[in-house]
Design a protein around this motif. Structure first.
Motif, PDB file in Angstrom:
ATOM      1  N   VAL A  41       4.667  -5.000 -13.537  1.00  0.00           N
ATOM      2  CA  VAL A  41       3.338  -4.469 -13.837  1.00  0.00           C
ATOM      3  C   VAL A  41       2.530  -4.173 -12.576  1.00  0.00           C
ATOM      4  O   VAL A  41       1.586  -3.392 -12.612  1.00  0.00           O
ATOM      5  CB  VAL A  41       2.552  -5.407 -14.777  1.00  0.00           C
ATOM      6  CG1 VAL A  41       3.244  -5.488 -16.142  1.00  0.00           C
ATOM      7  CG2 VAL A  41       2.376  -6.793 -14.194  1.00  0.00           C
ATOM      8  N   ILE A  42       2.884  -4.820 -11.480  1.00  0.00           N
ATOM      9  CA  ILE A  42       2.252  -4.571 -10.184  1.00  0.00           C
ATOM     10  C   ILE A  42       3.357  -4.574  -9.139  1.00  0.00           C
ATOM     11  O   ILE A  42       4.221  -5.450  -9.164  1.00  0.00           O
ATOM     12  CB  ILE A  42       1.218  -5.665  -9.827  1.00  0.00           C
ATOM     13  CG1 ILE A  42       0.064  -5.672 -10.833  1.00  0.00           C
ATOM     14  CG2 ILE A  42       0.693  -5.491  -8.400  1.00  0.00           C
ATOM     15  CD1 ILE A  42      -0.850  -6.876 -10.710  1.00  0.00           C
ATOM     16  N   ALA A  43       3.310  -3.596  -8.251  1.00  0.00           N
ATOM     17  CA  ALA A  43       4.287  -3.557  -7.156  1.00  0.00           C
ATOM     18  C   ALA A  43       3.585  -2.960  -5.940  1.00  0.00           C
ATOM     19  O   ALA A  43       3.356  -1.754  -5.878  1.00  0.00           O
ATOM     20  CB  ALA A  43       5.506  -2.729  -7.539  1.00  0.00           C
ATOM     21  N   ASN A  44       3.213  -3.834  -5.021  1.00  0.00           N
ATOM     22  CA  ASN A  44       2.512  -3.401  -3.819  1.00  0.00           C
ATOM     23  C   ASN A  44       3.382  -3.619  -2.586  1.00  0.00           C
ATOM     24  O   ASN A  44       3.966  -4.689  -2.423  1.00  0.00           O
ATOM     25  CB  ASN A  44       1.216  -4.192  -3.627  1.00  0.00           C
ATOM     26  CG  ASN A  44       0.179  -3.906  -4.697  1.00  0.00           C
ATOM     27  OD1 ASN A  44       0.240  -2.878  -5.375  1.00  0.00           O
ATOM     28  ND2 ASN A  44      -0.770  -4.802  -4.850  1.00  0.00           N
ATOM     29  N   ALA A  45       3.421  -2.612  -1.750  1.00  0.00           N
ATOM     30  CA  ALA A  45       4.119  -2.705  -0.466  1.00  0.00           C
ATOM     31  C   ALA A  45       3.070  -2.498   0.618  1.00  0.00           C
ATOM     32  O   ALA A  45       2.356  -1.491   0.631  1.00  0.00           O
ATOM     33  CB  ALA A  45       5.207  -1.647  -0.372  1.00  0.00           C
TER      34      ALA A  45
END
Length: 157
Positions: A41-45
């Motif tokens: 649901v969240i994928a931050n790089a």
């Protein structure tokens, strides 16, 4: 279905994978592996913007996989050292989402995150997972997480 949030310390993963194996981390394979566990649901790089073509292509590839790429400017100090640390930004984002997910996945070997993982596990009762190069991941971080995944040849390209 389990809700998963992924947070990637891009510089840390790049340099530790390169130092330990001389290879690059395979973000697409990671995405596939975590997708079997639940809904991402969240994928931050979190990365540093140096604005060279190779880096721009890499960031575009991350976006294509499904990551939101957060950039900070690269700062070169007068003494030749560089600054580009995302620790506080990653910490804030994890704290803000911890109450709405089941699993927090952190890709980093940085021991500074051990206090954060202890806190979110205790306060929000979430599972935490850390992906890191075993020889270059702080013992405090390994001890603080629910599950430690070794970055090895199966997650490299």
């Amino acid at each position: 279905m389990k809700k998963i949030a992924i947070f990637v310390d891009v510089q840390n993963i790049y340099y530790t994978s390169k130092e330990a194996y001389g290879r690059q981390f395979d973000y697409k394979r990671l995405w596939q592996q975590l997708g079997y566990e639940g809904e991402i649901v969240i994928a931050n790089a979190y990365a540093i913007a140096r604005n060279d073509n190779g880096q721009i292509k890499f960031q575009d590839a991350l976006r294509h996989i499904g990551f939101e790429v957060k950039l900070k400017p690269f700062i070169q100090r007068a003494d030749g050292s560089a600054k580009g640390d995302w620790d506080v930004g990653i910490t804030i984002d994890i704290m803000e989402c911890a109450s709405s997910v089941d699993t927090i996945v952190l890709l980093s070997g940085d021991g500074d995150f051990s206090l954060l993982l202890d806190k979110v596990r205790q306060k929000y009762h979430v599972e935490t997972q850390v992906f890191g190069v075993p020889s270059l991941t702080a013992k405090a971080l390994i001890d603080a997480t629910t599950i430690f995944h070794e970055i090895n040849h199966s997650l490299l390209r």
